[in-house]
Design an enzyme around this catalytic site. Structure first.
Site, PDB file in Angstrom:
ATOM      1  N   ARG A  53       3.606   1.860  -1.353  1.00 17.88           N
ATOM      2  CA  ARG A  53       4.065   2.229  -2.678  1.00 17.88           C
ATOM      3  C   ARG A  53       2.896   2.683  -3.555  1.00 17.88           C
ATOM      4  NH1 ARG A  53       6.899  -2.240  -6.236  1.00 17.88           N
ATOM      5  NH2 ARG A  53       4.758  -2.946  -6.155  1.00 17.88           N
ATOM      6  N   ASP A  84       0.817  -1.207   0.000  1.00 22.13           N
ATOM      7  CA  ASP A  84       0.000   0.000   0.000  1.00 22.13           C
ATOM      8  C   ASP A  84       0.848   1.254   0.000  1.00 22.13           C
ATOM      9  OD1 ASP A  84      -2.344  -1.270  -0.145  1.00 22.13           O
ATOM     10  OD2 ASP A  84      -2.808  -1.181   1.978  1.00 22.13           O
TER      11      ASP A  84
END
Lengths: 340, 249
Positions: free
Chosen positions: B155, B153
């Protein structure tokens, strides 16, 4: 309790011990390191498992740095420098930009030895089966002994972990799910020959590492003695391709070792086929098949509270020693969180 | 070329040498590298291609209208799902969700769909197929699914935030049923001026949502007996369903 004293098991145990847990590592071999392995042959270290370490994760690189900082090994930064051949490396990412590569003059096992230095490790003990002993897990040992523990970490090649999981009863949903998952994955074998030559040969070997293209037999040729300071002899390590290894996995080394040396002769020169000595090793579970890696470690909770966890090269993206290390570290963090 | 696309072309030129400190702990940085008209069956859009400094994933934004310096631009973040989006798989609701977003934004003067090229959950398509294989065997255990996939998440949101920022939007209204997504984007400095629930029109394939309740792991079981994973990190809401998934019994 950690079963398997390879890099993942050692890092998991080390992180748990640092967090204040009482940890015992158990391994069937005579030394720690698993596939991060070094033999001494005529007084000279020979890396017969992986030839060098590589990675980019800051935590992993810090652990590599600590080896030299503690005087436990002499790092050879950037080894292999001279790489030949257009065959594919066992680890496609090893030569990616930003990736750090390192070997040790004392052998790659300097790294796992360093990880193990403050740990309780029981060697030459094989776990033959797992069982439930009340609220705890029991490990049956090959010497007839039995140890039980609340938490057992299996830091083993996938197939060996799977074999041990098969000794537990069915009917626990998470365990059944994990067993089914592991049945879809696998590792690759690698037959290995180490061979010694007169020292003057070494000067004529034009590479540190060669990945031959187009050879059905050879995956990699390592100029091992290039890693040693003033080597008394030239030592080469030949590693076979997975399919070739699989076909000969149950055969006697006397049947495949000459064949592998011959294959090398076609590549490097006829001298390779006439070593002063040679030794063999059968890596039954040498490395993770690319595409078989899982995202992270696994923890199975038993109804009574016992926990069985899995870490290793297959339990982190990318494979290799770095993945093994990171899976061990991640698992320790997860177990610690759930302990507390 | 439409005037909207021409405006986006300017951003491509602006970004030619763009290099910033990056978003998040991994210093993610993206650049607009191409823009073109994209007429679709859902309306007139422009497509914007992004390059990022971390991986070879080619994320895109599907943009409706001139969004530069606009406030409260409706925005949907969609994660790539080959099986659902392209093949029409009924094991997930990704295509319904993507279509609903495009259709809705296609009717508005402005809006953005970010199409994130990280296949569903986890390491990718290979492990998604393995997760399906486990489901086929009646095994849908939490641990096996955890091992098969993680949503990175951190990234996702860092890239999405940078993309929104690069498009020159002042503030967005996020189309999602998951309030956490709002917070995640806000953490990266995106002004989220509200949330709009993402409600799917009922169709023969998603009627089971109205008829069944979530199982132990929060999945709905479809007519074929397969659990539907929350592939978009967003729980599904079909018209007629309450705001929240009913608590398990």
């Amino acid at each position: 309790m950690v079963v398997g004293a390879g890099v993942s098991g050692l890092e998991c145990a080390r992180a748990l011990a640092r967090a204040g847990h009482d940890v015992l590592v158990i391994d069937k071999a005579r030394g720690v390191g698993g596939r991060c392995a070094t033999r001494r042959i005529e007084g000279q270290p020979v890396d017969h498992g992986l030839a060098f370490l590589h990675g980019s994760d800051p935590g992993f690189l810090a652990a590599l740095d600590a080896v030299a900082a503690d005087g436990a090994g002499t790092p050879l930064e950037g080894w292999p420098a001279a790489v030949q051949g257009s065959g594919s490396p066992c680890q496609p990412d090893a030569f990616a930009p930003g990736e750090r590569r390192v070997a040790f003059a004392e052998g790659v096992s300097a790294f796992p030895k360093h990880l193990a230095r403050e740990l309780r490790v029981r060697l030459q003990t094989r776990v033959t089966a797992l069982g439930l002993a009340g609220l705890r897990l029991a490990l049956e040992l090959d010497d007839g002994g039995r140890i039980d523990a609340e938490t057992v970490v299996l830091a083993l090649p996938l197939e060996q972990a799977r074999e041990l999981l098969a000794t537990l009863p069915a009917g626990i949903a998470d365990l059944d799910g994990v067993r089914a998952l592991l049945s879809m994955l696998g590792t690759l074998p690698c037959l290995t020959v180490m061979a010694g030559y007169p020292p003057e040969i070494g000067a004529a070997v034009p590479f540190d590492l060669c990945y031959p293209a187009g050879s059905r037999a050879l995956q990699l040729v390592a100029h091992d003695s290039a890693k040693r300071a003033a080597p008394a002899q030239c030592v080469m390590v030949y590693q076979a391709r997975p399919a070739w290894s699989r076909e000969r996995l149950e055969a006697e080394p006397s049947q495949w070792a000459p064949e592998l040396l011959e294959a090398a002769a076609g590549l490097c020169g006829t001298w390779t086929a006439q070593p002063l000595w040679h030794q063999t090793h059968r890596w039954r579970f040498a490395r993770v098949d690319r595409g078989s890696e899982l995202a992270g470690p696994v923890v199975v909770q038993f109804p009574g509270g016992a926990r069985l966890a899995l870490a290793g090269e297959s339990f982190a993206p990318g494979g290799g020693v770095e993945a093994a290390f990171l899976s061990g570290r991640r698992l320790a963090a997860r177990l610690h969180e759930e302990f507390a | 070329m439409t005037s909207v696309t021409a405006g986006l072309q300017h951003l491509v030129e602006r970004d030619r040498d763009h290099e910033c400190e990056g978003y998040g702990p991994n210093h993610l940085c993206v650049r607009l590298v191409g823009a073109a008209d994209l007429p679709t069956r859902f309306g007139e859009f422009s497509i914007v291609a992004f390059w990022n400094n971390r991986d070879a994933k080619e994320h895109v934004a599907i943009v409706r209208g001139d969004v530069r310096d606009r406030e409260q631009v409706p925005c949907r973040v969609h994660s790539e799902c080959l099986t659902g989006d392209a093949l029409g798989s009924l094991r997930c609701d990704c295509r319904d969700q993507l279509e609903a977003a495009l259709r809705r934004i296609g009717e508005l003067p402005q809006g953005i769909v970010l199409y994130m090229r990280q296949e569903g959950r986890g390491i990718g398509l290979i492990n998604k197929v393995r997760a399906y294989a486990l489901q086929d065997r009646g095994l849908d255990t939490v641990e096996a699914n955890l091992a098969l996939g993680f949503r990175d998440d951190e990234r996702d949101y860092a890239i999405a935030a940078h993309m929104i920022h690069s498009l020159g939007v002042k503030s967005i209204r996020l189309m999602t049923n998951n309030p956490q997504k709002v917070e995640q984007l806000q953490q990266y400095g995106i002004e989220v001026d509200g949330r709009d629930p993402h409600i799917l029109p009922p169709n023969p394939h998603n009627l089971f949502y109205l008829q069944t309740k979530a199982n132990r792991s929060g999945h709905f079981i479809d007519f074929a007996g397969k659990p539907h994973l929350a592939e978009q990190g967003d729980w599904v809401r079909v018209e007629g369903m309450p705001e929240r998934i009913p608590e398990e019994e």
